[in-house]
Design a protein around this motif. Structure first.
Motif, PDB file in Angstrom:
ATOM      1  N   ASN A  37     -47.954  51.697 -68.931  1.00 42.10           N
ATOM      2  CA  ASN A  37     -47.126  52.231 -67.873  1.00 42.10           C
ATOM      3  C   ASN A  37     -46.655  51.466 -66.800  1.00 42.10           C
ATOM      4  O   ASN A  37     -45.727  51.365 -66.037  1.00 42.10           O
ATOM      5  N   TRP A  38     -47.930  50.941 -66.086  1.00 38.00           N
ATOM      6  CA  TRP A  38     -47.928  50.125 -64.816  1.00 38.00           C
ATOM      7  C   TRP A  38     -46.960  48.887 -65.139  1.00 38.00           C
ATOM      8  O   TRP A  38     -46.263  48.338 -64.472  1.00 38.00           O
ATOM      9  N   ARG A  39     -47.280  48.172 -66.437  1.00 36.49           N
ATOM     10  CA  ARG A  39     -46.689  46.898 -66.570  1.00 36.49           C
ATOM     11  C   ARG A  39     -45.272  47.228 -66.547  1.00 36.49           C
ATOM     12  O   ARG A  39     -44.190  46.389 -66.535  1.00 36.49           O
ATOM     13  N   VAL A  40     -45.039  48.362 -67.523  1.00 38.87           N
ATOM     14  CA  VAL A  40     -43.393  48.925 -67.671  1.00 38.87           C
ATOM     15  C   VAL A  40     -42.555  49.092 -66.350  1.00 38.87           C
ATOM     16  O   VAL A  40     -41.616  48.616 -65.916  1.00 38.87           O
ATOM     17  N   ALA A  41     -43.578  49.830 -65.532  1.00 42.49           N
ATOM     18  CA  ALA A  41     -42.837  49.805 -64.148  1.00 42.49           C
ATOM     19  C   ALA A  41     -42.416  48.467 -63.414  1.00 42.49           C
ATOM     20  O   ALA A  41     -41.291  48.376 -62.848  1.00 42.49           O
ATOM     21  N   ILE A  42     -43.514  47.481 -63.604  1.00 42.37           N
ATOM     22  CA  ILE A  42     -43.141  46.205 -62.947  1.00 42.37           C
ATOM     23  C   ILE A  42     -42.027  45.761 -63.579  1.00 42.37           C
ATOM     24  O   ILE A  42     -41.111  44.858 -63.015  1.00 42.37           O
ATOM     25  N   HIS A  43     -41.968  45.562 -65.262  1.00 39.67           N
ATOM     26  CA  HIS A  43     -40.710  45.341 -65.800  1.00 39.67           C
ATOM     27  C   HIS A  43     -39.569  45.835 -65.257  1.00 39.67           C
ATOM     28  O   HIS A  43     -38.321  44.989 -64.979  1.00 39.67           O
ATOM     29  N   LEU A  44     -39.516  47.000 -65.073  1.00 33.32           N
ATOM     30  CA  LEU A  44     -38.210  47.613 -64.706  1.00 33.32           C
ATOM     31  C   LEU A  44     -38.020  47.428 -63.242  1.00 33.32           C
ATOM     32  O   LEU A  44     -36.594  47.501 -62.812  1.00 33.32           O
ATOM     33  N   LYS A  45     -38.830  47.093 -62.168  1.00 34.40           N
ATOM     34  CA  LYS A  45     -38.486  46.674 -61.055  1.00 34.40           C
ATOM     35  C   LYS A  45     -37.746  45.457 -60.839  1.00 34.40           C
ATOM     36  O   LYS A  45     -36.887  45.391 -60.057  1.00 34.40           O
ATOM     37  N   PHE A  46     -38.006  44.599 -61.703  1.00 27.66           N
ATOM     38  CA  PHE A  46     -37.317  43.160 -61.806  1.00 27.66           C
ATOM     39  C   PHE A  46     -36.090  43.051 -62.625  1.00 27.66           C
ATOM     40  O   PHE A  46     -35.342  42.328 -62.818  1.00 27.66           O
ATOM     41  N   LEU A  47     -36.313  43.968 -63.990  1.00 29.82           N
ATOM     42  CA  LEU A  47     -35.517  43.528 -65.018  1.00 29.82           C
ATOM     43  C   LEU A  47     -34.154  43.098 -64.783  1.00 29.82           C
ATOM     44  O   LEU A  47     -33.590  42.411 -65.249  1.00 29.82           O
ATOM     45  N   GLU A  48     -33.503  44.513 -64.039  1.00 33.11           N
ATOM     46  CA  GLU A  48     -32.048  44.152 -63.992  1.00 33.11           C
ATOM     47  C   GLU A  48     -31.614  44.122 -62.448  1.00 33.11           C
ATOM     48  O   GLU A  48     -30.597  44.054 -62.423  1.00 33.11           O
ATOM     49  N   GLU A  49     -32.788  43.814 -61.800  1.00 34.77           N
ATOM     50  CA  GLU A  49     -32.337  43.749 -60.251  1.00 34.77           C
ATOM     51  C   GLU A  49     -31.530  44.751 -59.815  1.00 34.77           C
ATOM     52  O   GLU A  49     -30.624  44.748 -58.955  1.00 34.77           O
ATOM     53  N   LYS A  50     -31.579  46.033 -60.307  1.00 34.45           N
ATOM     54  CA  LYS A  50     -31.083  47.024 -59.568  1.00 34.45           C
ATOM     55  C   LYS A  50     -31.711  47.623 -58.431  1.00 34.45           C
ATOM     56  O   LYS A  50     -32.825  47.646 -58.166  1.00 34.45           O
ATOM     57  N   LYS A  51     -30.888  48.505 -57.780  1.00 33.66           N
ATOM     58  CA  LYS A  51     -31.420  49.085 -56.634  1.00 33.66           C
ATOM     59  C   LYS A  51     -32.564  50.286 -56.994  1.00 33.66           C
ATOM     60  O   LYS A  51     -32.228  50.826 -57.950  1.00 33.66           O
ATOM     61  N   GLY A  52     -33.654  50.326 -56.287  1.00 35.45           N
ATOM     62  CA  GLY A  52     -34.757  51.096 -56.406  1.00 35.45           C
ATOM     63  C   GLY A  52     -34.159  52.678 -56.786  1.00 35.45           C
ATOM     64  O   GLY A  52     -34.553  53.112 -57.964  1.00 35.45           O
TER      65      GLY A  52
END
Lengths: 211, 85
Positions: free
Chosen positions: A160-175
């Motif tokens: 889940n942590w790895r997924v969170a990091i991916h989501l943070k950078f994946l599409e450069e979306k706003k938090g």
């Protein structure tokens, strides 16, 4: 009057069968084109999906879904654009969806890394205090060995942590948007990121920077 | 007042992470700056955290599809083609 009517019906039915025929032809043509694309690009797409998700099965599923989606929305494809780019755009959307659905909230009650790093007053434990990294931190991105170590450390994180990091950078979306899509609160999200960062940093420190 | 200004290192590193994706409130900004000005450990952490973000972004996101190791998958190709019929 009757003749005109008869003629009309005939022409309607003629048109109907023509249209049916041409749409059949159209779909046959579409699948031929897509088949060519499978031959040309499926390995590129698969390699990319495998790199992103680190799972053979997931990567295969995503590539397959990409081509099925391409068949369905073929009319949106403009002949002028590059099919490879178009397919990659579909695949990247699918990868984003994959990470969003594999993110499980709520946050696991994993205090381990926080207790390991900080004392009861929430200050750094003496032996965990960050210091300047001894190993050369310049030109890290050109160093393929570092990238391998980073990859290893990413994979040692809880999923889940790895997924969170991916989501943070994946599409450069706003938090805020990322959290809205995941239906979690921003606080929840950056707390997970905080823990993953501490753990990732610790892993890299042991295996790279202060080796 | 002292409590407001004295952020713990745990809280400070949380705000460093928060800052990389969300806007900090004015109070949080002031607290974090104050803390970092007196805490070398968190100052180093902030720098290293930014470096890690750059490395992750480069490695996982910005990398071009043609740069990743290429793997052939013939069974997959066959499977997809058979589904397209």
């Amino acid at each position: 009057m009757r003749e005109v009517l008869f003629f009309d019906q005939k022409s309607i039915s003629l048109c109907y069968s023509n249209c049916l025929e041409s749409s059949k032809m159209e779909s046959k043509r579409t699948s031929e084109i897509i088949k060519d694309w499978v031959e040309l690009y499926s390995d590129n797409l698969y390699s990319w999906a495998l790199y992103k998700t680190s799972s053979k099965e997931t990567a295969e599923d995503l590539v397959q879904e990409t081509f099925l989606a391409a068949v369905q929305s073929f009319d949106k494809f403009e002949a002028k654009s590059n099919p490879k780019t178009w397919l990659f755009a579909i695949l990247n959307n699918k990868i984003g969806d994959f990470f969003r659905t594999s993110f499980r909230s709520p946050i696991e009650d994993n205090q381990g890394i926080l207790d390991r790093m900080f004392d009861k007053d929430s200050h750094w434990r003496a032996d965990e205090k960050p210091q300047e990294w001894t190993n050369d931190a310049e030109n890290l991105l050109d160093n393929s060995e570092f990238l391998i170590t980073l990859n290893d450390c990413m994979h040692r994180l809880p999923e889940n942590w790895r997924v969170a990091i991916h989501l943070k950078f994946l599409e450069e979306k706003k938090g805020e948007l990322i959290c809205q899509e995941l239906q979690i609160t921003p606080t929840n999200f950056w707390q997970i990121l905080h823990r993953s960062k501490l753990q990732l940093r610790k892993c890299l420190e042991m295996n790279w920077f202060n080796e | 007042m002292m409590n407001f200004l004295m952020l713990s290192c745990k809280k400070a590193t949380e705000l460093i992470e928060k800052k990389s994706l969300f806007k900090l409130t004015l109070a949080e900004k002031v607290q974090l700056r104050m803390h970092i000005s007196v805490c070398d450990a968190c100052k180093d952490f902030e720098k290293q955290s930014g470096m890690l973000d750059t490395a992750i972004r480069y490695h996982y996101v910005k990398r071009d599809a043609s740069e990743v190791p290429q793997t052939e998958n013939k069974p997959l190709k066959k499977k997809i083609i058979s589904k397209l019929k």
